[in-house]
Design an enzyme around this catalytic site. Structure first.
Site, PDB file in Angstrom:
ATOM      1  N   ASP A  30       0.862  -1.187   0.000  1.00  0.00           N
ATOM      2  CA  ASP A  30       0.000   0.000   0.000  1.00  0.00           C
ATOM      3  C   ASP A  30       0.894   1.231   0.000  1.00  0.00           C
ATOM      4  OD1 ASP A  30      -3.186   0.440   0.673  1.00  0.00           O
ATOM      5  OD2 ASP A  30      -1.925   2.155   1.206  1.00  0.00           O
ATOM      6  N   LYS A 213     -18.592  -7.403 -13.785  1.00  0.00           N
ATOM      7  CA  LYS A 213     -18.599  -6.800 -12.443  1.00  0.00           C
ATOM      8  C   LYS A 213     -19.642  -5.678 -12.354  1.00  0.00           C
ATOM      9  CE  LYS A 213     -17.727  -5.416  -8.382  1.00  0.00           C
ATOM     10  NZ  LYS A 213     -16.627  -5.400  -7.491  1.00  0.00           N
ATOM     11  N   CYS A 270     -19.407   0.955  -3.296  1.00  0.00           N
ATOM     12  CA  CYS A 270     -19.525   0.259  -4.586  1.00  0.00           C
ATOM     13  C   CYS A 270     -20.798   0.594  -5.365  1.00  0.00           C
ATOM     14  CB  CYS A 270     -19.430  -1.240  -4.365  1.00  0.00           C
ATOM     15  SG  CYS A 270     -17.951  -1.693  -3.451  1.00  0.00           S
TER      16      CYS A 270
END
Ligand code: UGA
Length: 444
Positions: A30, A213, A270
């Site tokens: 990260d 997706k 999302c």
């Protein structure tokens, strides 16, 4: 043992890294060095069930390490990209994290022998892996995709809060590639990881995998907006109840019961952004997106619609004290991204209501946004004390335990707006006015 890298350590990346480390050697990366350091110490503030124990095991066995240095990824055979893809103000997708991570990965690929494969798990609109990711990788690695390294699209379907379970027991694996070698590497990886319990692997080209997706999230979002629309119809009928409608609809296997809970609308990192990104993307292709626009519009108007239910019974809320219980986008998480509770709070502030708010996990993050605009409470009981309306935004067990007597005893002028349908109206009848989403009238 296969060695893999996972780039971007949100709930998806961290859970994926921790699970893969059960059988592979994993380096999680990260850009935030402090996050990598705390993960190396086995500490995380993510609320994923079983994550902490998996982290501890992986770290103890030496199969899992975290870093912020891309050099530590050199030699990895598969590199999973799990960085965020937030929304632009236009509703389109912000690829800045994808671009910077991909550019840094190019240098890793330059230094790595063999055929490393970059796998895009982040949610990106069709064409992103084929064009943006591949081009940046080729430029920064000075190697040719399909010859010296591979590229795949492999979207994830992990729900926040159950990301470990969803990673270990997926319904399907979607594997998109435009070259057979990349697909072979990733297929082999998943067969090794899941062994005999490998689910169906759906193999497609890159663009189709990316679309799957969006199609999945937009379809689930459509179910939620659809049942919220039916809820609005039920509210107009004298004895209707959207719960009965959802239950009966769900018994039809062609429809299914999941994602038919009427409520305050969908939030989180999302559904709202993915619906908007799909609208912007498909609109750009001159496809009529009115279905998705309606899904988005119902969702955007659901918080004000809910408040109007209470206002019809109680009158205007100006000067009233409103208790808002539950601030995260769904129960069991402290994530407040696109939370419907924040939308409700915004409207309540505009209406001149005084706010008392409570959430067992998300309070401090909300305080950073709202500052002195609200009173922050220590418990559900504390929150409803002295209020004129209690708004239940999440189905937390602590809220479910509240009884009509608690509202009668503690509120100034007892009335409840149940945005998650957690209370039985019969228990409130004749005692406390209850306005439930998807249910006609209110009970006194
Ligand atoms: C969602 C998808 O469910 C995952 O499959 C996907 O991988 C993930 O997005 C992603 O794109 O990464 P998540 O954001 O964790 O997962 O949230 P959900 O549990 O799906 O809930 C989304 C929102 O819809 C929440 O606000 C929830 O309260 C709401 N919802 C859900 C309802 O209002 N009614 C329902 O019946 C279901």
């Amino acid at each position: 043992m296969l060695s893999v890298g996972v780039i971007g350590l949100g709930y998806v990346g961290t859970s994926t890294a921790a699970c893969f480390a059960r059988k592979m050697k994993v380096v999680g990366l990260d850009a935030d060095d402090s996050k990598a350091k705390s993960l190396n110490a086995g500490s995380t503030d993510l609320e994923e069930k079983a994550l902490s124990s998996l982290l501890r095991h992986g770290l103890a066995r030496g199969c899992l390490t975290f870093t912020s240095d891309y050099d530590d990824l050199v030699g990895a055979e598969i590199l999973f990209l799990t960085v965020g893809t937030p929304s632009l103000i236009s509703g389109g997708i912000d690829l800045s994290q994808i671009k910077s991570a991909t550019s840094a990965l190019g240098a890793v690929i330059h230094e790595t022998d063999g055929y490393p494969v970059v796998v895009v798990k982040s949610t990106v609109v069709p064409g992103t892996t084929r064009k943006v990711v591949r081009e940046i990788l080729e430029k920064s690695s000075r190697k040719k995709a399909g010859v010296k390294f591979g590229v795949c699209s492999n979207p994830e379907f992990l729900q926040e809060g159950s990301a470990i379970r969803d990673t270990l027991h997926p319904d399907r694996i979607v594997l998109g590639s435009d070259d057979t070698r990349s697909a072979r590497v990733l297929r082999h990886f998943y067969r090794c990881f899941y062994g005999k319990s490998v689910p169906e692997i759906v193999e497609t080209d890159l663009d189709t995998a990316e679309l799957i997706k969006y199609a999945s999230n937009a379809f689930l979002a459509t179910k939620v907006s659809f049942i919220n629309l039916m809820g609005r119809v039920c509210e107009k009928l004298p004895r209707s109840n959207v719960g009965d409608v959802a239950h009966a609809m769900g018994l039809d296997p062609r429809i299914g019961r999941l994602f038919l809970e009427a409520g305050p609308g969908f939030g989180g990192s999302c559904f709202p952004k993915d619906t908007k990104a799909l609208i912007a993307y498909a609109n750009g292709l001159h496809v009529d997106v009115s279905l998705l626009r309606a899904v988005d519009r119902i969702n955007e108007t659901q918080p004000s619609h809910l408040l109007s239910l209470a206002e019809k019974g109680l009158g205007r809320l100006v000067g009233n004290t409103v208790a808002v219980l539950g601030l995260s986008f769904k129960s069991g998480t402290k994530d407040i991204r696109e939370s419907r509770a924040l939308k409700i709070i915004e409207i309540l502030i505009q209406k001149g209501a005084r706010l008392r708010i409570y959430d067992s996990k998300a309070l401090e993050d909300v305080r950073k946004i709202l500052g002195s605009s609200a009173t922050y409470c220590k418990s559900a009981l504390d929150c409803i004390s002295g209020s004129d309306l209690s708004v239940i935004m999440n189905a937390e067990p602590e809220f479910k335990k509240l009884k009509p007597d608690d509202f009668l005893r503690l509120m100034k002028r007892p009335a409840v707006l149940d945005a998650r349908r957690i209370y039985n109206p019969d228990d409130f009848k004749g005692r406390v006015p209850l306005f439930s989403v998807g249910q006609s009238g209110h009970v006194r």
